[in-house]
Design a protein around this motif. Structure first.
Motif, PDB file in Angstrom:
ATOM      1  N   LEU A  25      58.817  61.164 -48.376  1.00  0.00           N
ATOM      2  CA  LEU A  25      59.997  60.945 -49.218  1.00  0.00           C
ATOM      3  C   LEU A  25      61.026  60.068 -48.511  1.00  0.00           C
ATOM      4  CD1 LEU A  25      60.582  64.519 -50.707  1.00  0.00           C
ATOM      5  CD2 LEU A  25      59.548  62.540 -51.850  1.00  0.00           C
ATOM      6  N   VAL A  26      61.302  60.367 -47.249  1.00  0.00           N
ATOM      7  CA  VAL A  26      62.361  59.634 -46.545  1.00  0.00           C
ATOM      8  C   VAL A  26      61.898  58.264 -46.066  1.00  0.00           C
ATOM      9  CG1 VAL A  26      63.578  61.731 -45.898  1.00  0.00           C
ATOM     10  CG2 VAL A  26      61.975  60.706 -44.286  1.00  0.00           C
ATOM     11  N   ALA A  27      60.605  58.014 -46.075  1.00  0.00           N
ATOM     12  CA  ALA A  27      60.093  56.706 -45.663  1.00  0.00           C
ATOM     13  C   ALA A  27      60.347  55.643 -46.726  1.00  0.00           C
ATOM     14  CB  ALA A  27      58.600  56.797 -45.362  1.00  0.00           C
ATOM     15  N   GLU A  28      60.688  56.053 -47.939  1.00  0.00           N
ATOM     16  CA  GLU A  28      60.947  55.104 -49.022  1.00  0.00           C
ATOM     17  C   GLU A  28      62.444  55.032 -49.289  1.00  0.00           C
ATOM     18  OE1 GLU A  28      61.424  52.504 -51.545  1.00  0.00           O
ATOM     19  OE2 GLU A  28      59.381  52.728 -50.800  1.00  0.00           O
ATOM     20  N   LEU A  51      66.311  61.778 -39.326  1.00  0.00           N
ATOM     21  CA  LEU A  51      65.463  62.798 -39.935  1.00  0.00           C
ATOM     22  C   LEU A  51      63.999  62.403 -39.830  1.00  0.00           C
ATOM     23  CD1 LEU A  51      65.258  65.399 -41.618  1.00  0.00           C
ATOM     24  CD2 LEU A  51      65.588  63.984 -43.648  1.00  0.00           C
ATOM     25  N   LEU A  52      63.701  61.176 -40.162  1.00  0.00           N
ATOM     26  CA  LEU A  52      62.324  60.700 -40.062  1.00  0.00           C
ATOM     27  C   LEU A  52      61.833  60.756 -38.621  1.00  0.00           C
ATOM     28  CD1 LEU A  52      59.893  59.650 -41.568  1.00  0.00           C
ATOM     29  CD2 LEU A  52      60.814  57.342 -41.344  1.00  0.00           C
ATOM     30  N   ALA A  53      62.686  60.390 -37.675  1.00  0.00           N
ATOM     31  CA  ALA A  53      62.306  60.451 -36.266  1.00  0.00           C
ATOM     32  C   ALA A  53      61.993  61.887 -35.834  1.00  0.00           C
ATOM     33  CB  ALA A  53      63.412  59.865 -35.391  1.00  0.00           C
ATOM     34  N   ARG A  54      62.801  62.870 -36.297  1.00  0.00           N
ATOM     35  CA  ARG A  54      62.542  64.285 -35.964  1.00  0.00           C
ATOM     36  C   ARG A  54      61.234  64.760 -36.566  1.00  0.00           C
ATOM     37  NH1 ARG A  54      67.973  64.778 -37.060  1.00  0.00           N
ATOM     38  NH2 ARG A  54      67.666  65.927 -38.994  1.00  0.00           N
ATOM     39  N   ALA A 108      65.391  60.968 -53.642  1.00  0.00           N
ATOM     40  CA  ALA A 108      65.575  61.984 -52.602  1.00  0.00           C
ATOM     41  C   ALA A 108      66.391  61.418 -51.443  1.00  0.00           C
ATOM     42  CB  ALA A 108      64.217  62.483 -52.104  1.00  0.00           C
ATOM     43  N   VAL A 109      66.155  60.175 -51.085  1.00  0.00           N
ATOM     44  CA  VAL A 109      66.908  59.537 -49.998  1.00  0.00           C
ATOM     45  C   VAL A 109      68.369  59.388 -50.390  1.00  0.00           C
ATOM     46  CG1 VAL A 109      67.171  57.401 -48.644  1.00  0.00           C
ATOM     47  CG2 VAL A 109      64.907  58.398 -48.989  1.00  0.00           C
ATOM     48  N   GLU A 110      68.627  59.033 -51.641  1.00  0.00           N
ATOM     49  CA  GLU A 110      70.012  58.922 -52.108  1.00  0.00           C
ATOM     50  C   GLU A 110      70.730  60.270 -51.987  1.00  0.00           C
ATOM     51  OE1 GLU A 110      72.581  57.916 -56.123  1.00  0.00           O
ATOM     52  OE2 GLU A 110      70.509  57.235 -56.012  1.00  0.00           O
ATOM     53  N   VAL A 111      70.059  61.336 -52.384  1.00  0.00           N
ATOM     54  CA  VAL A 111      70.660  62.670 -52.291  1.00  0.00           C
ATOM     55  C   VAL A 111      70.898  63.040 -50.826  1.00  0.00           C
ATOM     56  CG1 VAL A 111      70.272  65.135 -52.731  1.00  0.00           C
ATOM     57  CG2 VAL A 111      69.693  63.456 -54.484  1.00  0.00           C
ATOM     58  N   THR A 123      61.232  62.168 -56.892  1.00  0.00           N
ATOM     59  CA  THR A 123      61.381  62.619 -55.508  1.00  0.00           C
ATOM     60  C   THR A 123      62.523  63.615 -55.346  1.00  0.00           C
ATOM     61  OG1 THR A 123      62.747  60.703 -54.905  1.00  0.00           O
ATOM     62  CG2 THR A 123      60.354  60.509 -54.574  1.00  0.00           C
ATOM     63  N   ALA A 124      63.535  63.549 -56.208  1.00  0.00           N
ATOM     64  CA  ALA A 124      64.615  64.539 -56.140  1.00  0.00           C
ATOM     65  C   ALA A 124      64.111  65.914 -56.566  1.00  0.00           C
ATOM     66  CB  ALA A 124      65.799  64.103 -57.002  1.00  0.00           C
ATOM     67  N   HIS A 125      63.224  65.977 -57.570  1.00  0.00           N
ATOM     68  CA  HIS A 125      62.610  67.256 -57.944  1.00  0.00           C
ATOM     69  C   HIS A 125      61.829  67.824 -56.752  1.00  0.00           C
ATOM     70  CE1 HIS A 125      62.625  65.500 -62.204  1.00  0.00           C
ATOM     71  NE2 HIS A 125      63.432  66.552 -62.272  1.00  0.00           N
ATOM     72  N   LEU A 126      61.065  66.959 -56.100  1.00  0.00           N
ATOM     73  CA  LEU A 126      60.270  67.402 -54.956  1.00  0.00           C
ATOM     74  C   LEU A 126      61.157  67.876 -53.810  1.00  0.00           C
ATOM     75  CD1 LEU A 126      57.512  64.638 -55.035  1.00  0.00           C
ATOM     76  CD2 LEU A 126      57.188  67.081 -55.540  1.00  0.00           C
ATOM     77  N   LEU A 127      62.214  67.130 -53.522  1.00  0.00           N
ATOM     78  CA  LEU A 127      63.133  67.525 -52.453  1.00  0.00           C
ATOM     79  C   LEU A 127      63.779  68.869 -52.765  1.00  0.00           C
ATOM     80  CD1 LEU A 127      64.640  66.904 -49.808  1.00  0.00           C
ATOM     81  CD2 LEU A 127      66.351  65.698 -51.198  1.00  0.00           C
ATOM     82  N   HIS A 128      64.211  69.065 -53.991  1.00  0.00           N
ATOM     83  CA  HIS A 128      64.853  70.315 -54.394  1.00  0.00           C
ATOM     84  C   HIS A 128      63.906  71.495 -54.150  1.00  0.00           C
ATOM     85  CE1 HIS A 128      67.743  72.149 -57.616  1.00  0.00           C
ATOM     86  NE2 HIS A 128      67.502  72.996 -56.638  1.00  0.00           N
ATOM     87  N   SER A 129      62.678  71.350 -54.607  1.00  0.00           N
ATOM     88  CA  SER A 129      61.698  72.420 -54.442  1.00  0.00           C
ATOM     89  C   SER A 129      61.348  72.640 -52.961  1.00  0.00           C
ATOM     90  CB  SER A 129      60.443  72.081 -55.255  1.00  0.00           C
ATOM     91  OG  SER A 129      59.634  73.201 -55.430  1.00  0.00           O
TER      92      SER A 129
END
Length: 183
Positions: A142-145, A164-167, A150-153, A49-55
């Motif tokens: 990503l943020v739902a888990e 963020l999830l609410a927005r 990705a959430v840690e980052v 998920t960090a790879h996905l968030l970065h991209s």
């Protein structure tokens, strides 16, 4: 003299499947391709998920707009770059898993959490009546888990994940257009 060997691509190694991009918008397919390249280049066995968030942060203006604060986007990218050059967050020797999702087997070449996020992004688009998932669909997944890397980052960068999830869910971003393309 060492014999010449060609580097096999991730696809040649059987790591990725041909239908990985099915159900994705062109923009999100580019995000996935970037995450694949990053994982391969970094020597990671799985796209996480960090790879996905970065991209996502590099390529999707809507995702940056949902994050809202340009300083947080820059901080996020800083953490992710540190990870890709071997400093900061070190996850390369482990597979990203979640207690909630441990029963799910990741698609070959994907961490179980990243594979689940991709499925959830497609499902989210389907609930909206669309055939293709967008970047914000993936960010929401990503943020739902809570156990996702990705959430840690995001948390380390000072992003309030619940807000963020609410927005994302409300479809609003206060600062649309404030965070332009990353160069």
């Amino acid at each position: 003299m060492h014999p010449r060997t060609s580097r096999r691509s991730a696809r040649d190694q059987g790591v990725l499947h041909a239908d990985d991009d099915a159900g994705l918008s062109a923009e999100l397919a580019a995000v996935v391709a970037g995450a694949r390249r990053r994982a391969l280049r970094d020597g990671d066995r799985h796209i996480d998920t960090a790879h996905l968030l970065h991209s996502l942060l590099e390529t999707d203006a809507d995702v940056r707009a949902v994050i809202g604060d340009a300083r947080k986007v820059v901080r996020l990218l800083g953490y992710l770059v540190q990870r890709s050059i071997g400093y900061g967050l070190r996850w390369q020797s482990s597979v990203e898993e979640s207690g909630a999702l441990s029963f799910l087997k990741g698609a070959q070449g994907w961490s179980p959490v990243a594979a689940a996020a991709m499925r959830h992004a497609r499902e989210r688009a389907g609930r909206r009546g669309e055939d293709r998932a967008r970047g914000t669909d993936l960010l929401a997944a990503l943020v739902a888990e809570p156990q996702a890397r990705a959430v840690e980052v995001l948390r380390r960068a000072g992003v309030e994940v619940t807000g963020l999830l609410a927005r994302i869910e409300s479809g609003t971003a206060e600062h649309v257009g404030e965070c332009g393309p990353v160069r």
